[in-house]
Design an enzyme around this catalytic site. Structure first.
Site: not given
Length: 384
Positions: A153-154
């Site tokens: 998750c970025l």
């Protein structure tokens, strides 16, 4: 403070490596082109099933435009020139849409000295869409941004919310930025605060306490990841993994002991003795100046101590198989030493608390005397 080791110790009787292998290790470059991609996540899982080529077992990237291929080759040159010392990348001559990266955990974080691998696949319309990044987790979630199923998750990957300036920009963003962002923003000093909402409300001391507890869990999972990697290193990184932990095994074990014995907060171990200790059989383990004194033991949870007591011998065995030079570090942690250090610390704290309480009472009594309150209290007692 110096702690002499008198427990059962590891021994260094392994033969020296042949000159050819030493040269091979020393020549492991940060960027290189290889051929074997058979264990790459995006090949094994066959994720790009949208194209007919993938369904037929061919290269799903065959439909990519020349512009996309040209952009990827530009990215290769960028990586070759600008990768930092702690990131290593392998790309594939017959599958230019695939990439594998290894990131070395930074000092001052609970990820220090660990290795973290990411398998990357560029979409056929790259850079219109960001690359797909999979973390090789071994089923462990050691960061709020890195899921046990490998999801990363970025904001830069458009897999998490964020400002427009933080999102993937086809005209500016690169895979190099992605890798550096993972290293700096994800694998950081206090990953607990990566979770949305953590630390936003009042009560800083409470949040910091939770962060320290989270770092304990992270370090345990980082050590477990180490054992998994030594058992099953990713292809094209076998030599690198073995050499890295052969060189850093002593430091990791020393850090484990330092954390369990409460001499330094988890994630903050500093290696001052590694070079001297590797070949010194009379080595006496000393804690760095940044650690606490014996009268100020860092409290870690019983859960952490219990897990590390079991995990430490596994690490010793794994590093020994990798032919790491462990000096005379013990093969297991001393349970009595661990228990005694925390017991002494609690006794010292209770003693200090009583002393402070006694001093406070005396000071308060003197103040009452100056203000004439003693006499009033005495008269009140006489009347009653």
């Amino acid at each position: 403070m110096t702690l002499s080791v008198n427990a059962t110790t590891t021994t260094d009787t392994k033969p020296q490596k042949p000159d050819g292998e030493i040269e091979e290790i020393a020549a492991f470059s940060r960027f290189d082109v290889v051929s074997d991609y058979s264990d790459h996540y995006h090949v094994v899982s066959n994720l790009p099933k949208k194209s007919s080529a993938a369904a037929a077992g061919g290269d799903p990237f065959s439909s990519a435009s020349s512009g996309t291929r040209k952009k990827i080759m530009q990215e290769w040159r960028l990586l070759e020139k600008h990768l930092p010392d702690s990131i290593f990348v392998r790309v594939y001559e017959n599958r230019i849409n695939l990439l594998r990266a290894a990131i070395v955990g930074a000092a001052g974080t609970p990820y220090h000295d660990g290795l973290f691998f990411f398998d990357v696949a560029f979409p056929t319309d790259y850079p219109a869409r960001p690359p797909m990044v999979h973390y090789r987790s071994f089923g462990l979630r050691l960061n709020p941004n890195l899921y046990a199923n490998g999801r990363v998750c970025l904001s830069l990957l458009n897999t998490w919310t964020g400002k427009k300036s933080e999102k993937w920009n086809p005209n500016e963003s690169t895979i190099l930025q992605v890798l550096i962002s993972i290293q700096a923003l994800v694998l950081n000093e206090k990953p607990y605060f990566n979770e949305p909402g953590h630390g936003l409300w009042p009560g800083r001391a409470i949040w910091e306490k939770k962060s320290m507890a989270y770092n304990e869990d992270v370090y345990v999972m980082s050590c477990k990841t180490t054992t998994f990697l030594l058992r099953r290193p990713p292809k094209n990184f076998e030599c690198f993994v073995s050499h890295h932990f052969r060189d850093r095994g002593h430091v990791i074990l020393s850090a484990c002991r330092s954390y369990v014995y409460g001499h330094v907060r988890v994630g903050y171990y500093v290696d001052n003795n590694h070079d001297e200790a590797k070949n010194d059989e009379s080595f006496s383990f000393s804690f760095p100046s940044s650690t606490s004194s014996s009268n100020d033991v860092v409290v870690v949870s019983d859960k952490f101590k219990g897990i590390m007591l079991q995990l430490y011998p596994e690490l010793v065995a794994a590093f020994s198989r990798a032919e790491a030079s462990l000096g005379n570090l013990p093969s297991q942690l001393n349970v009595e030493t661990v228990t005694a250090s925390f017991k002494d610390n609690n006794n010292n704290k209770n003693k200090e608390k009583k002393e402070k309480s006694g001093i406070a009472k005396k000071v308060l009594w003197k103040i009452k005397g100056v203000l004439g309150l003693k006499k009033r209290v005495h008269q009140s007692k006489v009347r009653n």
